[in-house]
Design an enzyme around this catalytic site. Structure first.
Site, mmCIF file in Angstrom:
data_model
loop_
_atom_site.group_PDB
_atom_site.id
_atom_site.type_symbol
_atom_site.label_atom_id
_atom_site.label_comp_id
_atom_site.label_asym_id
_atom_site.label_seq_id
_atom_site.Cartn_x
_atom_site.Cartn_y
_atom_site.Cartn_z
ATOM 1 N N GLU A 298 24.852 37.346 38.964
ATOM 2 C CA GLU A 298 23.940 36.304 38.487
ATOM 3 C C GLU A 298 22.517 36.569 38.972
ATOM 4 O OE1 GLU A 298 25.278 32.352 39.437
ATOM 5 O OE2 GLU A 298 27.254 32.674 38.533
ATOM 6 N N ASP B 258 34.105 33.478 38.737
ATOM 7 C CA ASP B 258 34.163 32.689 39.973
ATOM 8 C C ASP B 258 34.288 31.199 39.647
ATOM 9 O OD1 ASP B 258 31.566 32.283 39.133
ATOM 10 O OD2 ASP B 258 30.634 32.755 41.060
ATOM 11 N N SER B 259 34.346 30.887 38.343
ATOM 12 C CA SER B 259 34.717 29.526 37.927
ATOM 13 C C SER B 259 36.112 29.184 38.426
ATOM 14 C CB SER B 259 34.671 29.396 36.397
ATOM 15 O OG SER B 259 35.404 30.438 35.786
ATOM 16 N N LYS C 54 30.048 41.413 37.458
ATOM 17 C CA LYS C 54 29.000 40.539 36.913
ATOM 18 C C LYS C 54 28.197 39.948 38.068
ATOM 19 C CE LYS C 54 29.911 36.503 34.598
ATOM 20 N NZ LYS C 54 29.259 35.495 35.462
ATOM 21 N N ASP D 181 33.407 38.629 38.436
ATOM 22 C CA ASP D 181 32.212 38.077 39.076
ATOM 23 C C ASP D 181 32.121 38.512 40.527
ATOM 24 O OD1 ASP D 181 30.588 36.463 37.439
ATOM 25 O OD2 ASP D 181 32.058 34.838 37.468
ATOM 26 N N GLU E 247 23.814 31.806 29.680
ATOM 27 C CA GLU E 247 24.553 30.533 29.784
ATOM 28 C C GLU E 247 23.606 29.340 29.605
ATOM 29 O OE1 GLU E 247 27.217 30.322 33.122
ATOM 30 O OE2 GLU E 247 27.663 28.201 32.789
HETATM 31 O O1 KIV Z 1 32.590 32.187 36.278
HETATM 32 C C1 KIV Z 1 32.608 32.085 35.043
HETATM 33 O O2 KIV Z 1 33.566 31.599 34.442
HETATM 34 C C2 KIV Z 1 31.443 32.536 34.297
HETATM 35 C C3 KIV Z 1 31.358 32.176 32.839
HETATM 36 C C4 KIV Z 1 31.138 30.736 32.695
HETATM 37 C C5 KIV Z 1 30.356 32.976 32.125
HETATM 38 O O3 KIV Z 1 30.582 33.146 34.837
#
Ligand code: KIV
Length: 263
Positions: free
Chosen positions: A114, A44-45, A112, A83, A181
């Site tokens: 969090e 989600d980056s 993924k 994510d 992280e």
């Molecule tokens: O969203 C993302 O890119 C991430 C990584 C930084 C682990 O979760």
């Protein structure tokens, strides 16, 4: 042949590190896996690097489904993790299942999530129903306003203990992988040794089973200050392909991350 969870687990058992990069489209999916990347993370980056937002909070489920589909179309070999975006899984395990199933239908092999112990029930619910989960602890960008900024986590005795306990609980709840992280390298090593599932570090030192970076960061495209844990692999490469291949070699041989990248 497609890389699976089992492949990754076996690599770790054979003391081989695996490599992860974020990826958001088909072209890069092909480039990254041809250069030897084992896992494509549809992070989600993308809220930061594609949308230009300051946080990941505005990323939607539809954004993640769309980019997962793009990546899946360009990928034949890598394991794909996507994510779950903010607000798509925190309400209840049922909400998480409904949304995670859409992400898997778009082509991801794992989602993924969090969060620490608060996510244990959700991870158990998902994994008991066929949805593989990668947990993510330490600096969790979706909690940025609660954390008070992008800063080191687990640097007090109390918070380090909490992260270790969280990691153990998330593994017990069914998580197959764990991202850590921006945590002290010593703590990441301790957590890696305490678990039987592979750990993936970003700003967590060299003793994790795998490393991940945001693609745009490692290609030197960061606007503004480069975080300590990022290395610009384009600096010494003539092409993107060469930069990615150098990252793969550096991670597999333990050259990246170096002491200068850890906390
Ligand atoms: O969203 C993302 O890119 C991430 C990584 C930084 C682990 O979760």
């Amino acid at each position: 042949m497609r890389i699976t969870q089992t492949t990754l687990q076996k690599m770790v058992e054979n003391n081989e590190k695996f490599t992860v990069l974020t990826c958001y489209d088909a072209t890069f999916a092909t480039i990254l896996e041809n250069a030897g990347i084992d896992v494509l993370l549809v992070g989600d980056s993308l809220g930061n690097v594609l949308h230009g937002e300051n946080t990941t909070l505005s990323v939607t489920l539809n954004d993640m489904i769309y980019h997962t589909r793009c990546v899946a179309h360009g990928s034949r070999k890598a394991f794909i993790i996507t994510d779950m975006p903010f607000g798509s899984y925190q309400v209840s395990p049922e909400q998480a299942f409904e949304n995670a199933s859409k992400i898997l239908a778009a082509g991801a092999h794992m989602v993924k999530i969090e969060g620490g112990q608060i996510m244990a029930d959700t991870i158990q619910f998902l994994t008991q129903r066929g949805i593989p989960v990668c947990a993510h602890i330490g600096l969790t960008p979706q909690s940025i306003h609660q954390l008070g900024g992008y800063k080191l986590q687990g640097n007090s005795e109390k918070s380090a203990k909490q992260l270790l306990n969280d990691a153990k609980l998330l593994e017990k709840s069914g998580a197959s992988l764990l991202v850590m992280e921006v945590v002290p390298a010593k703590l990441a090593k301790k957590i890696t040794q305490a678990l039987s599932i592979p750990t993936i570090g970003i700003g967590a030192g060299a003793n994790c089973a795998a490393q991940v970076l945001v693609l745009h960061d490692m290609l030197g495209l960061i606007q503004g200050k480069k975080p300590r844990f990022v290395k610009d692999f384009m600096a010494d490469a003539k092409s993107i392909q060469e930069a990615i291949a150098n990252y793969v070699t550096a991670v597999k041989t333990g050259q990246f991350p170096g002491k200068e990248h850890e906390f």
